[in-house]
Design an enzyme around this catalytic site. Sequence first.
Site: not given
Length: 441
Positions: A271, A318, A327, A373, A419, A241
């Site tokens: 994700h 992970h 977390r 999660d 790039r 993200s």
Amino acid sequence: MSGLKEKLYEKIYEHRPRTTRLVKEFGENVVDQVKVSQVIGGMRGIKSLVTDISYLDPLEGIRYRGFTLPEVLNQLPKPKGAEMPYVEGLYYLLLTGEIPTHDEVINLMIDFNNRRIIPRYVWDVIDSFPSGSHPMAILSAAVMSLERESHFNVLYKQGMSKMDYWDPTYEDATNLIAKMPLIGAYIYNKLYHPEKGHLYPDPTLDLGANFAYMMGKDKPYDDVSRMYFIIHADHESGNVSAHTGHLVASSLSDIYYATSAMINGLAGPLHGLANQEVLRWLQGLMKQMGNKFPTKDELKDYVWDTLNNGQVIPGYGHAVLRKTDPRYTVQREFCLKHMPNDDLFKYVDALYDVVPDILKEHGKAKNPWPNVDAQSGVLQWHYGITQYDFYTVLFAIGRSFGVLSNIIWDRALGYALERPKSITTNMIEKMVGIKKDLVTT
Ligand code: HAX
């Protein structure tokens, strides 16, 4: 100029010479080398992005501007009687590297509340989605529809100096962040509680409390929201993200394009969508068990069955972390305090006892420990948000704080259009000596 913007301006002017010097004087120094396994394997571990907003240590977990999550949660100012700090204060910290005073946060809260007005067409876009649409798709489209509000685009067309790009980017970013929780709550109510109709924000409430109010949730859901948005805000720049947001913005697409793209990247099950996958997986286990709590052996069988079916254990593993995600721990501590007897929480805890050893024995995952999660859906479920398709929307609201702070700084420091170079399989085979002939494609 608002207090935060003024402080940010000072920080940007302080920082710019550091970046300029690194490129001018040390531009040819080597930072990293790249292996074939990394080129083919999703660029894992290649040091090729710069951010000062957060850093993810594989063994310690995330630090925002040098502060661990417990330090962030302890040191940021809190609303009276709240356990968790103002989310607005986190934005100040991410952008400036400084813990704001209580007054600075209140000023920012007022600024945020003044930016909450959402044009009618956004509601129309949301309302036009057919039933069965995923909330992340709706969120992405709602953010995209706001693109016509971009200050950056207007000023760019007028011929703005590169040095000033950060300024309208800050305005756009702050406008969008202030609106995102309202859009999220509207999507939730439209999909799952249409009888509530259109709710208006309460101008006296901070971002977390107002979100709880608009979701129709009592205390301590305001603290759950604050905690949730804060712990999901940033995870350095390489995750899908954050990287997507940065990449899209690097072409000078405005933050509405970049945030919508960030949301799309977050919507994948490897994700952000993993939080809903965890709930789906846990519900499957509970259904299989009927009313009985599983024994350790039954839990092990369920985990092995998932692996033997060729699926991943959601909420574990992970790409960078090599220990239990802090977390996860922050949320676990909240659960232990507020809902120690919750059934789902007991399942999550019991799984923590068996999954890491099984993943070690399975021998594939480099990190057998739980990530954010594994725990986050359980909290939402406990407070009545049982529509788990919605969980990643909450993640996206939190993640926008970090992604947008990064984009503002990208513009301030004049980071280049991204790039990287690609090569062909033939070229790699030639490099490693599998093919001897001259290979050009
Ligand atoms: N269960 C089973 N197998 C796993 C696993 C898990 N939880 N985690 C990793 N593996 C497997 C991988 O699928 C891979 O298998 P193959 O060699 O067959 O492809 C192997 O172990 C090596 O993977 P890795 O190097 O340890 O992990 P990656 O960097 O490739 O992937 C993932 C990291 C997070 C995608 C991975 O651990 C995973 O799929 N976890 C489950 C989904 C999940 O919880 N995602 C959320 C992560 C946190 C996050 O970003 N939230 O937004």
